[in-house]
Design a protein around this motif. Structure first.
Motif, PDB file in Angstrom:
ATOM      1  N   THR A  22       0.834  -1.195   0.000  1.00 12.16           N
ATOM      2  CA  THR A  22       0.000   0.000   0.000  1.00 12.16           C
ATOM      3  C   THR A  22       0.872   1.249   0.000  1.00 12.16           C
ATOM      4  O   THR A  22       2.031   1.222   0.429  1.00 12.16           O
ATOM      5  N   ILE A  23       0.299   2.351  -0.471  1.00 13.22           N
ATOM      6  CA  ILE A  23       0.993   3.638  -0.426  1.00 13.22           C
ATOM      7  C   ILE A  23       1.152   4.076   1.029  1.00 13.22           C
ATOM      8  O   ILE A  23       0.210   4.012   1.823  1.00 13.22           O
ATOM      9  N   ASN A  24       2.337   4.490   1.394  1.00 11.95           N
ATOM     10  CA  ASN A  24       2.675   4.939   2.750  1.00 11.95           C
ATOM     11  C   ASN A  24       2.562   3.820   3.783  1.00 11.95           C
ATOM     12  O   ASN A  24       2.572   4.086   4.990  1.00 11.95           O
ATOM     13  N   GLY A  25       2.428   2.559   3.328  1.00 16.36           N
ATOM     14  CA  GLY A  25       2.257   1.458   4.270  1.00 16.36           C
ATOM     15  C   GLY A  25       0.923   1.528   4.997  1.00 16.36           C
ATOM     16  O   GLY A  25       0.766   0.961   6.083  1.00 16.36           O
ATOM     17  N   LEU A  26      -0.062   2.195   4.380  1.00 11.79           N
ATOM     18  CA  LEU A  26      -1.378   2.373   5.001  1.00 11.79           C
ATOM     19  C   LEU A  26      -2.027   1.019   5.291  1.00 11.79           C
ATOM     20  O   LEU A  26      -1.870   0.071   4.529  1.00 11.79           O
ATOM     21  N   GLY A  27      -2.767   0.953   6.369  1.00 12.76           N
ATOM     22  CA  GLY A  27      -3.473  -0.285   6.694  1.00 12.76           C
ATOM     23  C   GLY A  27      -3.818  -0.342   8.169  1.00 12.76           C
ATOM     24  O   GLY A  27      -3.294   0.434   8.970  1.00 12.76           O
ATOM     25  N   GLU A  28      -4.710  -1.279   8.519  1.00  9.21           N
ATOM     26  CA  GLU A  28      -5.130  -1.339   9.916  1.00  9.21           C
ATOM     27  C   GLU A  28      -3.986  -1.811  10.813  1.00  9.21           C
ATOM     28  O   GLU A  28      -2.990  -2.360  10.350  1.00  9.21           O
ATOM     29  N   ARG A  29      -4.170  -1.580  12.101  1.00 11.87           N
ATOM     30  CA  ARG A  29      -3.133  -1.839  13.105  1.00 11.87           C
ATOM     31  C   ARG A  29      -1.852  -1.094  12.688  1.00 11.87           C
ATOM     32  O   ARG A  29      -1.868   0.119  12.534  1.00 11.87           O
ATOM     33  N   ALA A  30      -0.749  -1.800  12.503  1.00 14.21           N
ATOM     34  CA  ALA A  30       0.516  -1.143  12.168  1.00 14.21           C
ATOM     35  C   ALA A  30       0.711  -0.981  10.661  1.00 14.21           C
ATOM     36  O   ALA A  30       1.762  -0.516  10.223  1.00 14.21           O
ATOM     37  N   GLY A  31      -0.289  -1.367   9.877  1.00 13.16           N
ATOM     38  CA  GLY A  31      -0.212  -1.133   8.433  1.00 13.16           C
ATOM     39  C   GLY A  31       0.305  -2.317   7.643  1.00 13.16           C
ATOM     40  O   GLY A  31       0.501  -3.424   8.155  1.00 13.16           O
ATOM     41  N   ASN A  32       0.509  -2.070   6.352  1.00 13.09           N
ATOM     42  CA  ASN A  32       0.942  -3.074   5.389  1.00 13.09           C
ATOM     43  C   ASN A  32       2.349  -2.781   4.870  1.00 13.09           C
ATOM     44  O   ASN A  32       2.961  -1.772   5.222  1.00 13.09           O
ATOM     45  N   THR A  33       2.816  -3.632   4.004  1.00 17.01           N
ATOM     46  CA  THR A  33       4.080  -3.401   3.314  1.00 17.01           C
ATOM     47  C   THR A  33       3.992  -2.102   2.512  1.00 17.01           C
ATOM     48  O   THR A  33       3.032  -1.891   1.771  1.00 17.01           O
ATOM     49  N   ALA A  34       4.977  -1.233   2.655  1.00 20.52           N
ATOM     50  CA  ALA A  34       4.972   0.069   1.982  1.00 20.52           C
ATOM     51  C   ALA A  34       5.457  -0.072   0.543  1.00 20.52           C
ATOM     52  O   ALA A  34       6.590  -0.502   0.305  1.00 20.52           O
ATOM     53  N   LEU A  35       4.604   0.305  -0.405  1.00 15.59           N
ATOM     54  CA  LEU A  35       4.951   0.202  -1.818  1.00 15.59           C
ATOM     55  C   LEU A  35       6.234   0.951  -2.135  1.00 15.59           C
ATOM     56  O   LEU A  35       7.113   0.432  -2.831  1.00 15.59           O
ATOM     57  N   GLU A  36       6.343   2.178  -1.628  1.00 15.41           N
ATOM     58  CA  GLU A  36       7.494   3.017  -1.984  1.00 15.41           C
ATOM     59  C   GLU A  36       8.805   2.396  -1.512  1.00 15.41           C
ATOM     60  O   GLU A  36       9.846   2.537  -2.173  1.00 15.41           O
ATOM     61  N   GLU A  37       8.784   1.683  -0.386  1.00 12.72           N
ATOM     62  CA  GLU A  37      10.010   1.074   0.129  1.00 12.72           C
ATOM     63  C   GLU A  37      10.395  -0.163  -0.689  1.00 12.72           C
ATOM     64  O   GLU A  37      11.572  -0.383  -0.966  1.00 12.72           O
ATOM     65  N   ILE A  38       9.398  -0.958  -1.073  1.00 15.43           N
ATOM     66  CA  ILE A  38       9.673  -2.121  -1.927  1.00 15.43           C
ATOM     67  C   ILE A  38      10.251  -1.674  -3.262  1.00 15.43           C
ATOM     68  O   ILE A  38      11.289  -2.188  -3.719  1.00 15.43           O
TER      69      ILE A  38
END
Length: 514
Positions: A230-246
């Motif tokens: 997801t963009i900015n690692g957005l997501g519930e709890r602590a979020g998801n894998t950040a697209l920009e970092e991958i």
């Protein structure tokens, strides 16, 4: 050996929307989808069609507008969800149905209340049914990283036989550790006889701060060739894998990963800012790649090195990820055509000339108060304009506020409620508290304020303030966002925006996660 391609699967509009209060309108989802297409994302997971009529309509609209990316809808492993996903995806040029069911002993027993044999059969039949609608079917074993390996092998072999073309190994609760997660995926691919018939994917949550590391381990050790992020690692709890970092890890360290990407990295920062502005989730300054400090060098030694040779301390160039977008673009003398052209360059599409004219009028009003207009200013005012034309219950009209040392702050606000203007006054411990009390004297929402956040949209004292208000009521959590040169006015707009979301009966419950 030629480099293989790494598929980027963006789930900002589905899994990212599960962040508390991050629900988006159809128009906001379309704006983000257009920007993801502009960034050349391979697959866009547009939502969960069976979750609500609103999600269904958003997916259908995106499917009809996006031409270059595959459009995907999530569905549980049942015929109703799958048929609903297929219906929403019907207009898409390229479409994917992503179906899932939990496979861990804990989830099967406590959540599904199903036996392993029942789960096996439901997974197999779900993929078979989905294949009736599209050749592109993805299957996810929810909570895969805590599932029994023998059972996983049995399920995944069966769904590949039924025609699943992508297998997504989900670390649903962020339990994975890079080496273990990567080797678990590698073992699955080695043990499953038909594993070569599908593309393997990774979907990691960030509960232990290892989502990106786990995803990259899944790629390098496990042989995955799709990353869900997801963009900015957005997501519930602590979020998801950040697209920009991958993307930037694979791009910057191609010597190690030896993979190609189809992403236009120059669109990363504009996309990050758009998602942040729409959802109200600010990006932390020290966030990798897209944080305000990502390319700042405070240390004297670092500054000296960068001035002599950029690569002494910079492994990426700021302009390569789109930081050059924050430039002065327009001023008070700029005409309507220049404004309209800049909207197009920013990937902002307004549906009618009336909307363009209204947004231009707001731009001229802002330009009279602010000498330099930046891209972020335009994005904020267009968002405000779109909100004001969505038939919302509450609308901001005007505000007067008084604060003086030693006196209790007071505020008077005029706003519309159901199309009628109301005037309310209130006092509080500060100017924002006074505004909220004034609004509540009429609205009487009974909501609890969970978050009040102020961020500068650009730099300098002339910057617009962007305020986020997060409200909770009866189990629902919503974010309201407002922007203005006067942060007190921005606060009033944000509170009314949040009340509109609480008032709306169409907002969906968060869909089940993968």
């Amino acid at each position: 050996m030629s480099a293989e391609k790494l598929i980027i699967f963006d789930t900002t509009l589905r899994d990212g929307e599960q962040s508390p209060g991050a629900s988006m309108t159809k128009e906001e989802k379309i704006r983000i989808a257009r920007q993801l297409e502009r960034m050349k994302v391979d697959v866009i997971e547009a939502g969960f069609a069976a979750a609500s009529p609103g999600d269904f309509e958003s997916i259908k609209a995106i499917a009809g507008l996006i031409k270059d990316s595959v459009i995907c809808s999530l569905s549980r492993a049942n015929d109703r969800d799958i048929a609903r996903a297929a219906e929403a995806l019907a207009p898409a040029r390229r479409k994917r149905i992503h179906t899932f069911i939990a496979t861990s002993p804990l989830h099967m027993e406590k959540k599904l209340r199903m036996t392993p044999d029942q789960v096996f059969e439901q997974a197999r039949l779900a993929v078979r049914y989905a294949r009736q609608f599209t050749d592109d079917v993805e299957f996810s074993p929810e909570d895969g990283s805590r599932s029994d390996m023998d059972f996983l092998c049995r399920v995944l072999e069966a769904v590949i036989t039924e025609g699943a073309t992508t297998i997504n190994f989900a670390d649903t609760v962020g339990y994975g550790v890079p080496e273990l997660y990567g080797n678990m995926l590698k073992s699955l691919r080695e043990r499953i006889p038909n594993s070569d018939k599908a593309i393997w994917s990774v979907h990691c949550h960030n509960d232990l701060g290892m989502a990106v590391a786990n995803s990259l381990a899944g790629v390098m050790i496990g042989g995955a060739r799709q990353v869900e992020c997801t963009i900015n690692g957005l997501g519930e709890r602590a979020g998801n894998t950040a697209l920009e970092e991958i993307v930037m890890a694979v791009r910057t360290r191609r010597d190690h990963f030896n993979l190609t990407l189809g992403i236009d990295a120059s669109q990363i920062v504009p996309t990050s800012k758009l998602v942040s502005q729409i959802t109200g989730f600010a990006v932390q300054p020290n966030k990798a790649v897209v944080g305000a400090n990502a390319f700042a060098h405070a240390s004297g030694i670092h500054q000296d090195g960068v001035l002599k040779a950029r690569d002494t301390y910079e492994i990426m160039r700021a302009e390569d990820v789109g930081w050059t977008a924050n430039k002065i673009v327009l001023g008070k003398l700029s005409g309507r055509n220049a404004f309209k052209q800049r909207l197009e360059e920013l990937g902002i599409t307004l549906e009618s000339e009336g909307e363009v004219n209204a947004a231009f009028a707001r731009f001229k009003e802002l330009a009279d108060r602010k000498s330099e207009i930046f891209d972020e200013d335009i994005m904020a005012l267009v968002s405000d304009e779109q909100h004001s034309h969505e038939g919302e219950h509450y609308g901001f009209v005007s505000l007067s506020q008084h604060s003086e040392t030693g006196e209790r702050p007071s505020a008077k606000i005029i706003f519309t409620a159901g199309g009628k203007e109301v005037s309310c006054s209130g006092q509080g411990n500060g100017p924002v508290d006074a505004i909220v009390n004034a609004i509540e004297s009429n609205a009487a929402s009974g909501a609890e304020l969970l978050l009040f956040s102020v961020n500068a949209i650009t730099t300098g004292t002339q910057s617009q303030g962007e305020v986020t208000m997060r409200l909770a009521k009866s189990g629902r959590i919503v974010n309201g966002v407002g922007s203005d040169l006067d942060i007190v006015v921005a606060s009033a707009k944000a509170y009314l925006s949040a009340l509109n979301k609480l008032y709306s009966k169409s907002d969906k419950l968060n869909p089940q996660q993968v």
